[in-house]
Scaffold this motif. Structure first.
Motif: not given
Lengths: 78, 199
Positions: B76, B79, B96, B129, B132, B136
């Motif tokens: 993460a 990212i 990812h 999550q 992330v 995104l």
């Protein structure tokens, strides 16, 4: 420099991540009030719940339960 | 009386033991499934005394949460760095997939046993999550602003991507037997997903 916010666990990799841009602060900008102090437990809980709910579409009560669980392990709220 | 700090050599040994336990835990959880593994199993695999394990982790689920945060958390963070460097969505999705591929056998068990995980482990995964998903969404927002991507509700964007990825991971024996399904089919999944976001 790579530490984690003592309130929400967010990784803090640069000064701007820290409250008031102050590397000496152990909590992040999201967990800070405008004057740089740590938000209250309820404010952090609400913020974390909304973050979980909005980012993944979680049910609000499930998001709050998850936020409570996460905060129970955080140094600022144990 | 003030606490006396451990000398450096002892600290280094403690840290090494902790790392051995984390590595052994991840290996066993991946091999046998999360519910089937006990702390005693991890201690034996790490060649550490049973009692010593509990000096580092109070419970098996605490160790599981640490493993999740260490591996998934590292992915993460990578990212997030890419998004801050204004990488395009394809690169973010690729990062990812790389992060998940590095722990694919363990991640497979995590998602298959997800609903039955302890709250501490499940929320560790949920938190990462959400991070992330936010990263995104930031990458997609940039694409929407420059006209290269169409907009989607934030949570549906992430859940659609993760649903696709997790379906292939859960059924990796059907899609890529004896291989890393994310390495073999990751490019195809990205291409398809990106095509859904074209204006």
């Amino acid at each position: 420099m790579n530490t984690k916010c003592i309130s929400c666990g967010m990784p803090m990799t640069k000064a701007a991540d820290h409250a008031a841009g102050d590397l000496a602060k152990k909590y992040c900008a999201h967990c800070a009030t405008p004057d740089g102090s740590l938000k209250s437990r309820d404010e952090v809980l609400q913020g974390m719940s909304m973050f979980l709910a909005h980012s993944q579409g979680l049910d609000p009560s499930a998001a709050e339960a998850a936020a409570r669980e996460m905060m129970s392990h955080m140094p600022a709220w144990k | 009386m003030p606490a006396i700090a451990d000398p450096p050599a002892r600290q280094a040994r403690k840290q090494r033991t902790r790392e051995l336990l984390i590595a052994a835990g991840m290996r066993l959880f991946a091999q046998r499934g999360i519910a089937a593994v006990r702390m005693g199993d991890i201690a034996r695999a790490a060649r550490v005394a049973h009692g010593t394990v509990f000096l580092h982790f109070r419970t098996r689920d605490e160790l599981l949460a640490v493993i999740i945060k260490q591996y998934a958390g590292a992915a993460a963070l990578r990212i997030r760095e890419l998004v801050e460097e204004k990488a395009d969505l394809r690169h973010v999705l690729a990062a990812h997939l790389r992060g998940l591929a590095e722990m694919e056998p363990f991640y497979t068990r995590l998602i298959m046993e997800g609903p039955s995980l302890s709250p501490v482990a499940r929320t560790a995964l949920l938190g990462i999550q959400s991070a992330v998903a936010t990263h995104l969404a930031a990458a997609v927002d940039r694409g929407v602003r420059d006209g290269s991507l169409r907009t989607l509700p934030r949570e549906m964007l992430f859940n659609t991507w993760l649903g696709l990825v997790n379906h292939y991971v859960t059924n990796r024996d059907l899609f890529a037997p004896r291989k890393s399904v994310l390495t073999e089919l990751g490019p195809k999944l990205m291409t398809y997903f990106l095509s859904l976001l074209k204006p």
